[in-house]
Structure formats: C-alpha cells, structure tokens
Enzyme design. Structure first.
Site, mmCIF file in Angstrom:
data_model
loop_
_atom_site.group_PDB
_atom_site.id
_atom_site.type_symbol
_atom_site.label_atom_id
_atom_site.label_comp_id
_atom_site.label_asym_id
_atom_site.label_seq_id
_atom_site.Cartn_x
_atom_site.Cartn_y
_atom_site.Cartn_z
ATOM 1 N N ASN A 182 0.575 -1.505 -0.001
ATOM 2 C CA ASN A 182 -0.126 -0.179 -0.092
ATOM 3 C C ASN A 182 0.772 1.481 0.117
ATOM 4 O O ASN A 182 0.269 2.343 -0.833
ATOM 5 C CB ASN A 182 -0.863 0.085 1.331
ATOM 6 N N LEU A 212 -0.204 5.586 -11.547
ATOM 7 C CA LEU A 212 0.204 6.894 -12.534
ATOM 8 C C LEU A 212 -0.924 8.103 -13.270
ATOM 9 O O LEU A 212 -0.725 8.329 -13.676
ATOM 10 C CB LEU A 212 1.184 5.986 -14.188
ATOM 11 N N CYS A 264 -8.037 2.975 2.965
ATOM 12 C CA CYS A 264 -6.992 2.044 2.980
ATOM 13 C C CYS A 264 -5.302 2.593 3.224
ATOM 14 O O CYS A 264 -4.801 3.167 3.952
ATOM 15 C CB CYS A 264 -6.860 0.771 2.555
ATOM 16 N N ARG A 316 -14.342 7.754 3.223
ATOM 17 C CA ARG A 316 -13.563 8.176 4.240
ATOM 18 C C ARG A 316 -12.111 8.430 3.368
ATOM 19 O O ARG A 316 -11.700 7.912 3.130
ATOM 20 C CB ARG A 316 -12.950 6.604 4.918
HETATM 21 P P1 NAD Z 1 -15.299 -2.007 8.145
HETATM 22 O O1 NAD Z 1 -14.979 -0.820 8.911
HETATM 23 O O2 NAD Z 1 -15.793 -1.414 6.446
HETATM 24 O O3 NAD Z 1 -16.152 -3.006 8.656
HETATM 25 C C1 NAD Z 1 -15.387 -3.397 9.769
HETATM 26 C C2 NAD Z 1 -16.969 -3.963 10.378
HETATM 27 O O4 NAD Z 1 -16.157 -5.171 11.733
HETATM 28 C C3 NAD Z 1 -18.155 -3.311 11.024
HETATM 29 O O5 NAD Z 1 -19.205 -3.711 10.142
HETATM 30 C C4 NAD Z 1 -17.701 -3.470 12.558
HETATM 31 O O6 NAD Z 1 -19.186 -3.319 12.687
HETATM 32 C C5 NAD Z 1 -17.245 -4.972 12.940
HETATM 33 N N1 NAD Z 1 -16.955 -5.394 13.777
HETATM 34 C C6 NAD Z 1 -16.311 -5.121 14.197
HETATM 35 N N2 NAD Z 1 -15.758 -4.987 16.166
HETATM 36 C C7 NAD Z 1 -16.428 -6.310 15.415
HETATM 37 C C8 NAD Z 1 -16.402 -7.670 16.945
HETATM 38 N N3 NAD Z 1 -16.210 -7.782 17.787
HETATM 39 N N4 NAD Z 1 -17.274 -9.022 16.309
HETATM 40 C C9 NAD Z 1 -17.679 -8.592 15.310
HETATM 41 N N5 NAD Z 1 -17.919 -7.782 14.072
HETATM 42 C C10 NAD Z 1 -17.266 -6.756 14.097
HETATM 43 O O7 NAD Z 1 -13.324 -2.002 7.422
HETATM 44 P P2 NAD Z 1 -13.098 -2.565 6.470
HETATM 45 O O8 NAD Z 1 -12.471 -1.791 4.425
HETATM 46 O O9 NAD Z 1 -14.009 -4.097 5.798
HETATM 47 O O10 NAD Z 1 -11.386 -2.352 6.625
HETATM 48 C C11 NAD Z 1 -11.592 -3.948 7.341
HETATM 49 C C12 NAD Z 1 -9.731 -4.420 6.985
HETATM 50 O O11 NAD Z 1 -9.404 -4.841 6.248
HETATM 51 C C13 NAD Z 1 -8.902 -3.443 7.445
HETATM 52 O O12 NAD Z 1 -7.972 -3.278 8.295
HETATM 53 C C14 NAD Z 1 -8.647 -2.607 6.440
HETATM 54 O O13 NAD Z 1 -7.227 -1.416 6.591
HETATM 55 C C15 NAD Z 1 -8.284 -4.446 5.435
HETATM 56 N N6 NAD Z 1 -8.822 -4.193 4.146
HETATM 57 C C16 NAD Z 1 -9.632 -3.053 3.404
HETATM 58 C C17 NAD Z 1 -9.694 -2.798 2.782
HETATM 59 C C18 NAD Z 1 -10.751 -2.189 1.779
HETATM 60 O O14 NAD Z 1 -11.070 -2.146 0.749
HETATM 61 N N7 NAD Z 1 -12.001 -1.913 2.037
HETATM 62 C C19 NAD Z 1 -8.503 -3.553 1.392
HETATM 63 C C20 NAD Z 1 -7.916 -4.110 2.517
HETATM 64 C C21 NAD Z 1 -7.659 -4.801 3.456
#
Ligand code: NAD
Length: 405
Positions: A208, A250, A260, A328
């Site tokens: 990233n 690019l 992210c 976000r």
């Molecule tokens: P998000 O915020 O959209 O979703 C996270 C979910 O987890 C929420 O619905 C929340 O209610 C739930 N949650 C939190 N604590 C919990 C618990 N104890 N039990 C059950 N549910 C719980 O997050 P996201 O965008 O899906 O990202 C998740 C992870 O993946 C992050 O670390 C992010 O950096 C990584 N990531 C995201 C992307 C992306 O494009 N969004 C891509 C690659 C990696």
C-alpha cells in the site's frame, strides 16, 4: 470447510460471500445489529458491483449465514477470519481495539480446534499479539493457530479482485495451518505466497505504501508538467509502457483517499519512527498527497480572487473513487468543508452517495446555475456530459484529468 468471518465490512462480507461461492459453509458475524438484520434479508449494506447477486445465490443455497451471536457463529467453525476495522488513531498508529476485542470474542466462544486467519491490515507483530490474547483468555480446551492473510482487494472491484487476485499471501508459523488455509482458497486457482507471519504483515503495508507513493509521484510530476507545458497523461502513458514501471497507479489527480492508503501509510510511517528507521519516502508521499488537495482548492480560490462567499459550487462525485459508496478520507469532504467555511454553497451529485446535506438529485442540478463545477470523482456516468455544451458560464475544475478536450 466450515468458516466464520468476524466483521461484515468491505473485506469481511466480500470474503464470506466468495468463500461460500466456492463451496464452503460460511457464517458472518457482526456486532452491528442493523447491518446483520439487513444482511439476513439479503440486502448488502455496502455498494459493491456483483455482491448482491452472489449473496442472494449463496444464502439461497444454504451456504451463507449471518448472525450477531459469536457462539452461534463458531459452533461448527474450524477456521475463523478476523476482518474488523483497524482505523487510524490520533498518533497515526493503527488502532487495534477492534482486533483485540475480536481475539477475546474468539477465545471466549470457540469450541473446536481453530485456525484464526487475520485478514485485517495490522502492524507487524500483531498476529503474535492476537495469538497471545486468545491463548490467555481461552475457555475451551482446544488448539489455536493464528495465520496472517492480508487482503488486497480494491473497493469497487472487490468481487472481481477476490476471484482474480494477483496473489494470496499466507503468513504462518505452522506449516500445517498454512496448508489448510491454502486448501481453503484452492478453488480460486491463484498464486500463493507463503511466508512467516511478520513478512505477510509487512507485505501488505509495503504494497500500500508503494502504490500510494506512485500516486504522489505522478501528482508531483503533474504539477510540474502544468508549469512546463507538458501533458501529464502523455507522460504517464509513456512511462507506463515501460514494463519496469507499469501504467497502473499513474493517474494524476487530487490525491488518494479511502479507508486504506491514508491510514496505512500513516501506520507504516509511525512504525518506522517507532523503530528509529524513518520511512522518509513514505512520509513525503503522505505530505505530497495532502498538498495535492490543497493546491486544487487554491486554484478554485484563486479563480474567485480568494473570495467564494455566496458562490454556488457544483461538485461531481463524492466517493473517494468510482464504483464505491465509501467516503472515508474522500477529498470531496475536505473540499466541501473548506469551501463552506469560506461561505460557498456546495451542490454535489454522486451516483451512489446520496445522504450528505449537500447532495442534489440530478447531475443537471450540480452543473447548472453554479459559478464553478468541480469534478472530484471520475464516475463513468459523467462521461455522458458534454461539458462544453452543458456547463454554461461556469468554470470547470477537473480534479481527475477526466474531461476530454
Ligand atoms: P469496515 O469498517 O467496513 O468493517 C468492519 C466491520 O467489523 C464493521 O461492520 C464492524 O461493525 C465489525 N466489527 C468490529 N468489531 C467487531 C467484533 N468484535 N465482532 C464482530 N464484528 C465486528 O472495514 P473494512 O473496510 O472491511 O476493513 C477491514 C480491514 O481490512 C481493515 O483492517 C482494512 O484496513 C483492511 N482492508 C480493507 C480494504 C478495503 O478496501 N476496505 C482492502 C484491504 C484491506
């Protein structure tokens, strides 16, 4: 295999849906009751092309379930994914509160020998912490192995990317656990990179940070092109044809946003400082990225001689990039805040983001009877606009090099 996925955001939900599509039985769990009740009715809480159809198909086939109850989710599971958020904390470091809670939820509720797969993006060493938390709080007499499996999907292409990803990274200390996770993904037929846990965690942050740096690099070149009479799109194409460079990432513009790149670059830069090994290139990429949206704002302000009070500004696009509803760290939010602070009235149109007070219903409302139009997200829908004919008497600021001249 029987799988549970903690967190039904962009990553957890897509992972759960795709794993069910390739034949596994998946229970997705989230603490957000509203989300889970929508999901149980077959409605996706996020906008992601192709997701609704696959969700409906696998719920119907009896392979995909949703719950708010950890016990229910884990009762048959031998593999539990953690896909909860790791937002940025005030210091810039990743906030691991949700990860720690998820680890405790696992420890208190699993009843089988379990492989815990950490899919969330986490600082180097976090998988070790997850293992410690689980082992310290474990209630049942079961074996637990923690495996790092970072996610590389792009919002807006999440389903496609999960089926056609460039690689699956599996970081494990146990060969057996690593092999089981590889088997889980086997039907996807994707290349697998097996490493230890810390290397897997680092691969995600380094990837990233590299991509974010590429964007900041072309943005700075773009600013120079503008002053020197060069065309940055031709420059990007000319550079991108070099296999060592590649054309992806690019695209010049007003900088990256989203859930992210901003937080992950901050997090890795923080780790660099913490370990007295500053990542000066990444730190510069972060600064350049923020400067890019400031420069864009400055162009708009200069056009109005520094005074936008009472001006009506149309905005095309709000999401941080096309094909997602994710706001976000979207540059649009910064622009709205700064313009409104100076007394401007913003009318914004986005094909899927509809809930902000600045939103108008049609493109036409955002581009007519305004003093300027800001193109902020390069949605395909905007390709239908003939800017020369439809945007009268107002200056267009193209933040994405989108409009063909
Ligand atoms: P998000 O915020 O959209 O979703 C996270 C979910 O987890 C929420 O619905 C929340 O209610 C739930 N949650 C939190 N604590 C919990 C618990 N104890 N039990 C059950 N549910 C719980 O997050 P996201 O965008 O899906 O990202 C998740 C992870 O993946 C992050 O670390 C992010 O950096 C990584 N990531 C995201 C992307 C992306 O494009 N969004 C891509 C690659 C990696």
């Amino acid at each position: 295999m029987n799988v549970a996925v903690i967190g039904t955001g962009y990553v957890g939900l897509v992972t759960g849906v795709v794993l069910s599509e390739i034949g596994h039985t998946v229970t997705c769990i989230d603490i957000n009751k509203h989300k889970v009740s929508k999901l149980k009715e077959g409605q996706s809480p996020i906008y992601e092309p192709g997701l609704d159809e696959l969700m409906a198909k696998n719920i119907e086939a009896g392979r995909l379930y949703f719950t708010t109850n950890h016990q229910e989710a884990f009762v048959n599971a031998h593999i539990v994914f953690i896909a909860v958020g790791t937002p940025q904390s005030h210091s810039g470091a990743a906030d691991l509160t949700y990860i720690q809670q998820a680890a405790k939820d696992i420890a208190l509720n699993i009843v089988n020998d379990t492989i815990v797969v950490v899919k969330s993006t986490v600082p180097i060493g976090t998988n070790d912490i997850v293992e410690t938390i689980i082992k310290e709080n474990l209630v049942a007499d079961v074996d637990v192995n923690v495996v790092s499996n970072p996610e590389f999907l792009r919002e807006g292409h999440a389903i496609h990317d999960t089926f056609h990803g460039d690689r699956i990274v599996i970081g494990a200390e146990s060969t057996e656990a690593s092999e089981i996770v590889e088997q889980l993904y086997k039907p996807l037929g994707l290349p697998v990179v097996r490493t230890n846990r810390r290397s897997a965690e680092m691969i995600k942050y380094a990837s990233n940070a590299f991509l974010a740096t590429k964007i900041s690099f072309i943005n700075e070149i773009s600013n120079l092109c503008e002053k020197m009479g060069a065309n940055v799109l031709d420059v990007a194409n000319g550079m991108g044809l070099d296999n060592r460079i590649g054309r992806a990432f690019l695209n010049p513009g007003i900088g990256y946003g989203g859930s992210c790149f901003p937080k992950d670059t901050e997090a890795i830069a923080y780790i660099g400082q913490e370990y007295d090994t500053p990542l000066t290139i990444v730190e510069s990429a972060i600064k350049a990225n923020f400067r890019q949206r400031e420069l864009f704002l400055q162009k708009v302000l200069d056009y109005f001689n520094g005074n936008v009070a009472g001006r009506s500004i149309g905005m095309l696009g709000l999401a941080f990039k096309p094909n997602t509803d994710d706001l976000r760290e979207a540059p649009s939010l910064y622009l709205i805040k700064e313009l409104e602070k100076r007394g401007a009235n913003v009318k914004a149109y986005d094909p899927v983001v509809k809930h902000l007070t600045q939103c108008v219903v049609t493109i036409r409302e955002a581009i007519t009877e305004v003093d300027a139009v800001l193109l902020v997200t390069e949605w395909d829908e905007f390709e239908g606009i003939n800017f020369n004919h439809e945007v009268f008497n107002s200056k267009i600021f193209d933040g994405r090099f989108f409009i063909k001249h």
